[in-house]
Scaffold this motif. Structure first.
Motif, PDB file in Angstrom:
ATOM      1  N   ALA A  79       7.701  12.391   6.796  1.00  0.00           N
ATOM      2  CA  ALA A  79       6.359  11.736   7.208  1.00  0.00           C
ATOM      3  C   ALA A  79       5.993  10.725   6.371  1.00  0.00           C
ATOM      4  O   ALA A  79       6.237  10.871   5.160  1.00  0.00           O
ATOM      5  N   ARG A  80       5.769   9.616   6.943  1.00  0.00           N
ATOM      6  CA  ARG A  80       4.906   8.415   6.224  1.00  0.00           C
ATOM      7  C   ARG A  80       5.869   7.592   5.209  1.00  0.00           C
ATOM      8  O   ARG A  80       5.410   6.857   4.423  1.00  0.00           O
ATOM      9  N   VAL A  81       7.087   7.950   5.259  1.00  0.00           N
ATOM     10  CA  VAL A  81       8.175   7.393   4.290  1.00  0.00           C
ATOM     11  C   VAL A  81       8.319   5.763   4.986  1.00  0.00           C
ATOM     12  O   VAL A  81       8.674   5.827   6.359  1.00  0.00           O
ATOM     13  N   THR A  82       8.383   4.818   4.170  1.00  0.00           N
ATOM     14  CA  THR A  82       8.555   3.511   4.568  1.00  0.00           C
ATOM     15  C   THR A  82       9.832   2.787   4.053  1.00  0.00           C
ATOM     16  O   THR A  82      10.188   1.828   4.489  1.00  0.00           O
ATOM     17  N   SER A  83      10.350   3.409   3.072  1.00  0.00           N
ATOM     18  CA  SER A  83      11.693   2.950   2.613  1.00  0.00           C
ATOM     19  C   SER A  83      12.419   3.934   1.611  1.00  0.00           C
ATOM     20  O   SER A  83      11.740   4.701   1.113  1.00  0.00           O
TER      21      SER A  83
ATOM     22  N   SER B  63       0.751  -1.100   0.063  1.00  0.00           N
ATOM     23  CA  SER B  63       0.068  -0.176   0.111  1.00  0.00           C
ATOM     24  C   SER B  63       0.826   1.179   0.006  1.00  0.00           C
ATOM     25  O   SER B  63       0.771   2.229   0.986  1.00  0.00           O
ATOM     26  N   ALA B  64       1.728   1.287  -1.077  1.00  0.00           N
ATOM     27  CA  ALA B  64       2.658   2.610  -1.198  1.00  0.00           C
ATOM     28  C   ALA B  64       2.518   3.186  -2.488  1.00  0.00           C
ATOM     29  O   ALA B  64       2.111   2.680  -3.386  1.00  0.00           O
ATOM     30  N   VAL B  65       2.868   4.830  -2.244  1.00  0.00           N
ATOM     31  CA  VAL B  65       3.357   5.219  -3.630  1.00  0.00           C
ATOM     32  C   VAL B  65       4.565   5.389  -3.648  1.00  0.00           C
ATOM     33  O   VAL B  65       5.355   5.629  -2.464  1.00  0.00           O
ATOM     34  N   ALA B  66       5.120   5.639  -4.839  1.00  0.00           N
ATOM     35  CA  ALA B  66       6.599   5.814  -5.034  1.00  0.00           C
ATOM     36  C   ALA B  66       6.641   7.144  -5.518  1.00  0.00           C
ATOM     37  O   ALA B  66       6.296   7.656  -6.449  1.00  0.00           O
ATOM     38  N   ILE B  67       7.719   7.985  -4.535  1.00  0.00           N
ATOM     39  CA  ILE B  67       8.142   9.289  -5.100  1.00  0.00           C
ATOM     40  C   ILE B  67       9.399   9.320  -5.614  1.00  0.00           C
ATOM     41  O   ILE B  67      10.408   8.622  -4.903  1.00  0.00           O
ATOM     42  N   ARG B  68       9.711   9.636  -6.699  1.00  0.00           N
ATOM     43  CA  ARG B  68      11.310   9.542  -7.357  1.00  0.00           C
ATOM     44  C   ARG B  68      11.685  11.111  -7.614  1.00  0.00           C
ATOM     45  O   ARG B  68      10.749  11.773  -7.914  1.00  0.00           O
ATOM     46  N   CYS B  69      12.809  11.134  -7.159  1.00  0.00           N
ATOM     47  CA  CYS B  69      13.292  12.566  -7.445  1.00  0.00           C
ATOM     48  C   CYS B  69      14.717  12.518  -7.309  1.00  0.00           C
ATOM     49  O   CYS B  69      15.748  11.526  -6.890  1.00  0.00           O
ATOM     50  N   ARG B  70      15.537  13.863  -7.672  1.00  0.00           N
ATOM     51  CA  ARG B  70      16.857  14.108  -7.463  1.00  0.00           C
ATOM     52  C   ARG B  70      16.731  15.059  -6.045  1.00  0.00           C
ATOM     53  O   ARG B  70      16.044  16.059  -6.257  1.00  0.00           O
ATOM     54  N   THR B  71      17.366  14.546  -5.135  1.00  0.00           N
ATOM     55  CA  THR B  71      17.544  15.665  -4.022  1.00  0.00           C
ATOM     56  C   THR B  71      18.866  15.637  -3.317  1.00  0.00           C
ATOM     57  O   THR B  71      19.721  14.814  -3.498  1.00  0.00           O
TER      58      THR B  71
ATOM     59  N   GLY C 216      21.527   8.597  -9.614  1.00  0.00           N
ATOM     60  CA  GLY C 216      21.404  10.063  -8.776  1.00  0.00           C
ATOM     61  C   GLY C 216      20.229  10.159  -8.296  1.00  0.00           C
ATOM     62  O   GLY C 216      19.692  11.066  -7.753  1.00  0.00           O
ATOM     63  N   ARG C 217      19.142   9.144  -8.554  1.00  0.00           N
ATOM     64  CA  ARG C 217      17.813   9.304  -8.348  1.00  0.00           C
ATOM     65  C   ARG C 217      17.500   8.652  -6.939  1.00  0.00           C
ATOM     66  O   ARG C 217      17.771   7.630  -6.852  1.00  0.00           O
ATOM     67  N   VAL C 218      16.313   9.296  -6.352  1.00  0.00           N
ATOM     68  CA  VAL C 218      16.071   8.159  -5.000  1.00  0.00           C
ATOM     69  C   VAL C 218      14.561   7.721  -5.123  1.00  0.00           C
ATOM     70  O   VAL C 218      13.914   8.441  -5.814  1.00  0.00           O
ATOM     71  N   THR C 219      14.247   6.798  -4.558  1.00  0.00           N
ATOM     72  CA  THR C 219      13.026   6.354  -4.579  1.00  0.00           C
ATOM     73  C   THR C 219      12.245   6.424  -3.061  1.00  0.00           C
ATOM     74  O   THR C 219      13.271   5.730  -2.381  1.00  0.00           O
ATOM     75  N   LEU C 220      11.260   6.975  -2.847  1.00  0.00           N
ATOM     76  CA  LEU C 220      10.903   6.946  -1.408  1.00  0.00           C
ATOM     77  C   LEU C 220       9.642   6.237  -1.512  1.00  0.00           C
ATOM     78  O   LEU C 220       8.555   6.486  -2.507  1.00  0.00           O
ATOM     79  N   LEU C 221       9.087   5.227  -0.951  1.00  0.00           N
ATOM     80  CA  LEU C 221       8.074   4.772  -0.724  1.00  0.00           C
ATOM     81  C   LEU C 221       7.151   5.379   0.645  1.00  0.00           C
ATOM     82  O   LEU C 221       7.949   5.192   1.465  1.00  0.00           O
ATOM     83  N   THR C 222       5.991   5.515   0.258  1.00  0.00           N
ATOM     84  CA  THR C 222       5.228   6.432   1.352  1.00  0.00           C
ATOM     85  C   THR C 222       3.902   5.793   1.539  1.00  0.00           C
ATOM     86  O   THR C 222       3.094   5.357   0.312  1.00  0.00           O
ATOM     87  N   THR C 223       3.354   5.836   2.510  1.00  0.00           N
ATOM     88  CA  THR C 223       1.890   5.425   2.709  1.00  0.00           C
ATOM     89  C   THR C 223       1.112   6.818   2.550  1.00  0.00           C
ATOM     90  O   THR C 223      -0.032   6.687   2.536  1.00  0.00           O
TER      91      THR C 223
ATOM     92  N   ALA D 146       1.581  10.274   0.131  1.00  0.00           N
ATOM     93  CA  ALA D 146       2.357  10.972  -0.980  1.00  0.00           C
ATOM     94  C   ALA D 146       2.432  12.524  -0.457  1.00  0.00           C
ATOM     95  O   ALA D 146       3.274  13.258  -0.595  1.00  0.00           O
ATOM     96  N   SER D 147       1.021  12.928  -0.427  1.00  0.00           N
ATOM     97  CA  SER D 147       0.870  14.355   0.088  1.00  0.00           C
ATOM     98  C   SER D 147       1.802  14.822   1.283  1.00  0.00           C
ATOM     99  O   SER D 147       2.410  15.633   1.576  1.00  0.00           O
ATOM    100  N   ALA D 148       1.750  13.939   2.429  1.00  0.00           N
ATOM    101  CA  ALA D 148       2.213  14.438   3.619  1.00  0.00           C
ATOM    102  C   ALA D 148       3.766  14.309   3.294  1.00  0.00           C
ATOM    103  O   ALA D 148       4.551  14.944   3.885  1.00  0.00           O
ATOM    104  N   THR D 149       4.168  13.188   2.746  1.00  0.00           N
ATOM    105  CA  THR D 149       5.574  13.177   2.465  1.00  0.00           C
ATOM    106  C   THR D 149       6.062  14.352   1.465  1.00  0.00           C
ATOM    107  O   THR D 149       7.357  14.957   1.790  1.00  0.00           O
ATOM    108  N   LEU D 150       5.383  14.715   0.730  1.00  0.00           N
ATOM    109  CA  LEU D 150       5.809  15.521  -0.469  1.00  0.00           C
ATOM    110  C   LEU D 150       5.894  17.199   0.362  1.00  0.00           C
ATOM    111  O   LEU D 150       6.714  17.670   0.070  1.00  0.00           O
ATOM    112  N   ARG D 151       4.886  17.204   1.051  1.00  0.00           N
ATOM    113  CA  ARG D 151       4.997  18.538   1.736  1.00  0.00           C
ATOM    114  C   ARG D 151       6.361  18.850   2.623  1.00  0.00           C
ATOM    115  O   ARG D 151       6.728  19.882   2.646  1.00  0.00           O
TER     116      ARG D 151
END
Ligand code: ATP
Length: 309
Positions: free
Chosen positions: A245-249, A226-234, A255-262, A264-269
């Motif tokens: 917030a809510r990141v599980t992995s 039950s995860a959403v994947a946020i990918r970005c360069r940071t 150079g790209r990062v993948t964050l799994l989150t339960t 997306a809005s809470a993590t992105l903020r």
């Protein structure tokens, strides 16, 4: 093709344990492959995939538990004759031509495919007269696939079948496997290519440390995390990213990062507030690869539930 639950399983491992050297390769493994199913067996290096295949193909015996092939003993030659196998380590005699080699294996079956059909299905047209020793790694894999399907198997076992193949050869093999499934064959596939599992399998079994940690359709496996994947360069480091917030992995690919989150809005903020240089940002549902990585990292089912909750 959907599985028929009332029929005898094509392959069965029940509470199987197997020690290899000093390693507990299988530790109470349960696996059922039913007629008509295509099952992908996934897991990290050393999880026990090849050991499971070796037991089903009668090359190893279990220390405890039960292994059945078409309801019988996998070491029984007549039972094994209904199975086509493509293993990782099989070598080919260097001096036989492709045609001679495939024809030799056809001769072991009572009702083999025609030679031309077998060669064509395996994508070997044009290579028939080439000596096996002069083939590339990917071409040798195609000969091994031809050998596996030469006897019109009811059960096709493919251990990392597309290793060394280019994209066209992989897609050619996928369509040949789909044709075998459409004909009614059950398939057990081990692979590290998650796109391959998703392209072919109607059921995914994830194993780790010799035990099943997830079993279901590709969709069910994905929804299990039950995860959403946020990918970005940071510019943020792993510790900072893990604390969002809510990141599980957190994982990195180049150079790209993948964050799994339960969420997306809470993590992105929080992510955008802490790093205004964020670039190359995408948000998508977790892929099968994300889900399997997450399930394996989470460890035991009990830990997994705690982490995802
Ligand atoms: N012949 C052997 N002797 C000793 N240990 C072995 C032997 N074969 C496998 N093992 C060990 O048993 C465990 C399971 O190995 P197995 O080959 O089944 O894993 P796998 O999931 O197929 O891995 P991979 O993805 O790397 O092919 C590993 O820890 C491996 O090191």
């Amino acid at each position: 093709m959907s599985a028929n639950l009332s029929q005898t399983p094509v392959g069965l491992l029940s509470q199987v344990t197997k020690r290899r050297g000093s390693t507990q390769a299988l530790d109470g493994l349960d696996l059922i492959i039913r007629p008509g199913q295509c099952v992908a067996l996934l897991g990290p290096n050393g999880a026990g995939k090849s050991t499971s295949v070796a037991l089903l193909t009668g090359r190893l015996s279990p220390d405890a538990g039960q292994v059945r092939l078409f309801g019988g003993d996998p070491r029984d030659l007549a039972t094994r004759g209904r199975m086509g196998v493509m293993l990782q380590e099989t070598g080919l005699p260097r001096t036989l031509t492709v045609r001679e080699q495939v024809d030799l294996f056809r001769s072991y079956y009572r009702q083999p495919r025609s030679l031309d059909e077998t060669l064509q299905l395996a994508g070997l047209e044009g290579l028939e007269r080439r000596r096996c020793g002069a083939l590339s790694g990917g071409q040798q894999r195609r000969v091994q696939f031809a050998i596996a399907i030469a006897g019109r198997p009811d059960f096709l076992v493919l251990d990392e079948p597309t290793t060394g193949m280019d994209i066209d050869a992989r897609r050619g093999l996928w369509s040949a496997v789909r044709a075998e499934i459409a004909r009614g064959a059950a398939v057990l596939l081990t692979t590290h290519h998650l796109d391959e599992a998703e392209a072919l399998a109607d059921r995914i079994v994830v194993i780790d440390h010799g035990r099943v940690i997830a079993d279901g359709t590709p969709e069910a496996i994905k929804s299990q995390v039950s995860a959403v994947a946020i990918r970005c360069r940071t510019r943020l480091g792993d510790a900072d990213l893990s604390s969002l917030a809510r990141v599980t992995s957190v994982s990195r690919d180049g150079g790209r990062v993948t964050l799994l989150t339960t969420s997306a809005s809470a993590t992105l903020r929080e992510l955008l507030a802490r790093d205004e240089t964020i670039d190359d940002l995408t948000v998508a549902g977790a892929s099968l690869e994300d889900a399997v990585t997450r399930l394996v990292r989470a460890g035991s089912p009990a830990q997994r539930q705690t982490e995802v909750a």
